[in-house]
Design a protein around this motif. Structure first.
Motif, PDB file in Angstrom:
ATOM      1  N   GLN A 141       0.829  -1.209   0.000  1.00 59.37           N
ATOM      2  CA  GLN A 141       0.000   0.000   0.000  1.00 59.37           C
ATOM      3  C   GLN A 141       0.862   1.257   0.000  1.00 59.37           C
ATOM      4  OE1 GLN A 141      -2.767  -0.286   3.273  1.00 59.37           O
ATOM      5  NE2 GLN A 141      -3.793  -2.089   2.430  1.00 59.37           N
ATOM      6  N   SER A 167       0.662  -6.608   3.145  1.00 58.83           N
ATOM      7  CA  SER A 167      -0.224  -5.767   3.951  1.00 58.83           C
ATOM      8  C   SER A 167      -0.949  -6.629   4.985  1.00 58.83           C
ATOM      9  CB  SER A 167      -1.251  -5.060   3.056  1.00 58.83           C
ATOM     10  OG  SER A 167      -0.609  -4.211   2.131  1.00 58.83           O
ATOM     11  N   GLN A 173      -6.489   3.352   2.448  1.00 60.70           N
ATOM     12  CA  GLN A 173      -7.026   1.997   2.519  1.00 60.70           C
ATOM     13  C   GLN A 173      -7.671   1.720   3.868  1.00 60.70           C
ATOM     14  OE1 GLN A 173      -4.122   2.847   1.135  1.00 60.70           O
ATOM     15  NE2 GLN A 173      -3.656   1.586  -0.661  1.00 60.70           N
TER      16      GLN A 173
END
Length: 472
Positions: free
Chosen positions: A184, A220, A248
């Motif tokens: 991310q 992640s 996110q």
């Protein structure tokens, strides 16, 4: 006895900390403080930097306000923060724990934020083309490092590690000598391929990029390590998740179904929905596309229309009105002006005035400017202009991601979130007119809550081991 997850978000203007009770998934305590860390730009380079010491001091103060008896029962820490930016530090000496059970920043650079403008379009065009579906823009970590290579190479010699501000916090909490970064955040730096989960090492090496500054990537929602010391009553040895992107995590906090889309209008504006599990992004950047695909969790992606023009446009209008009033010798608070213009717009249910509010441009169209059209003698009242401005903010976003595209993707509901939507009834009215889907409010996107939920939902017991390190 209850156990808790500490969720932290290091935002652009503030730091937030929440305590999430594991069993109920409920937030039982929350604190947020302004970081007041911006550093004045005297360079003339459109630099946007923040004082790292102030950010970490704010983080310590924020956690210090949480109930200590519950901090003692934290068994997981999740950290998110502002993406794209870059911070440099020295391995082994990046912080000082000597003050007791909290650390202070030491031997670090300032944080160069996502808002940094030192990389001109001409400079960006001189960089190699990335092997990625994402373009590289000013404020992105790799672009900023390239800028230092060309303009201030001696600066980089003082540091051995680089990452985002939230990567730094994780590294310091765990006593790591390197930076572990999730896809991310890596994707937000540029020159990272989300399909292979690898940096563009060959491309970067050929361009003279200092490869030792590239973080080591881990999946992640995996662990980065364990706290190396007691921290505000949180015991040493508490597992810490690898840092995640604030966008996110904000989406995760309120995206409850595959058929939902999240509309967030705060300083800027974003409209996003989850792509099908088998979706794969394009092989190369699509710089003219108004929609990008951000890595989410696992191998999944979010389709994102990210506008630079949101509540900041309304704030600029209020600031302009205040300036005009001051020139007439009248001092009116911006809060009073905002309330007045919203009140006038609520009485003006529609307007044929047209406002294109892209005063900050857009990443896919950086030279776009704002426009006002269809002006007549009868539609220049404050109510008309405010109504048209609010509609323009929404229309700009739906031009980037039309409601019909959402319908084809199976989206049946819009989850409205963000400070601008929360305080502006006119904006909410225009949102509800713009979408054929139903719009709900009340599930406010919150990165600190989201990162706590991630590590509540996606990891097992507190004894989980750290993941294997993925190669650069």
């Amino acid at each position: 006895m209850s156990s808790y997850i500490l969720g932290l978000d290091l935002g652009t203007t503030s730091v937030k900390a929440v305590l999430l009770e594991r069993k109920s998934r409920a937030v039982i305590a929350s604190q947020s403080l302004p970081s007041a860390s911006d550093v004045a730009d005297c360079s003339g380079l459109q630099a946007k930097e923040q004082d790292t010491i102030r950010i970490i001091d704010c983080l310590n103060r924020c956690i210090g306000l949480l109930p200590r008896d519950k901090l003692q029962h934290v068994d997981r820490i999740g950290v998110s923060g502002q993406m794209h930016g870059v911070l440099f530090w020295k391995a082994k000496s990046g912080c000082d724990w000597s003050s007791g059970n909290f650390f202070t920043a030491h031997d670090t650079s300032r944080l160069i934020t996502w808002q940094d403008g030192r990389c001109s379009n001409k400079f960006l065009s001189s960089l190699p083309k990335p092997d990625s579906h994402l373009s590289v823009a000013t404020g992105f970590g790799c672009a900023t490092i390239f800028w230092y290579i060309k303009h201030r190479p001696e600066f980089l010699k003082d540091f051995t590690v680089a990452g985002t501000i939230h990567d730094y916090v994780v590294s310091m909490l765990c006593g790591l000598e390197t930076c572990l970064m999730t896809p991310q955040n890596a994707a937000s730096w540029g020159f990272y391929n989300t399909s292979t989960c690898l940096w563009n090492v060959d491309i970067l090496k050929a361009a003279g990029f200092p490869l030792h500054l590239l973080p080591q990537c881990v999946p992640s929602a995996e662990l980065a390590g364990q706290t190396c010391s007691d921290w505000h009553g949180i015991p040493a040895g508490t597992p810490v998740g690898a840092a995640l992107g604030d966008f996110q995590c904000a989406v995760y906090s309120c995206l409850s179904a595959q058929t939902d889309a999240v509309l967030n209008i705060s300083t800027s504006a974003q409209l996003t929905f989850a792509m099908p599990a088998d979706f794969r992004p394009p092989d190369s950047p699509q710089p003219d596309s108004s929609t990008t695909f951000f890595p989410y969790f696992g191998s999944s992606y979010l389709a994102v229309a990210a506008s630079l023009n949101g509540g900041n446009v309304l704030a600029a209008f209020v600031d302009t009105l205040a300036g005009w009033m001051k020139e007439f010798g009248v001092e009116v608070s911006e809060e009073s002006l905002y309330e007045k213009m919203i009140g006038c717009a609520l009485k003006q249910e529609s307007s044929d005035l047209r406002v294109s509010p892209t005063i900050l441009g857009e990443r896919h169209d950086p030279f776009s400017l704002g426009q006002v059209t269809n002006i007549s003698a009868s539609n220049l009242s404050l109510g008309h202009v405010t109504r048209a401005l609010c509609r323009g903010v929404v229309d700009n976003l739906t031009s980037m991601m039309p409601a019909e595209r959402l319908r084809r993707a199976g989206v049946s509901r819009i989850v409205g979130s963000g400070s601008a939507l929360a305080r502006n009834q006119v904006l909410r009215q225009e949102v509800e007119r713009a979408f054929m889907q139903s719009v709900i409010y009340g599930q406010n996107a919150d990165s600190a809550v989201g990162v706590a939920l991630v590590f509540c939902d996606r990891l097992g017991s507190a004894e989980d081991s750290c993941p294997e390190r993925m190669p650069i």
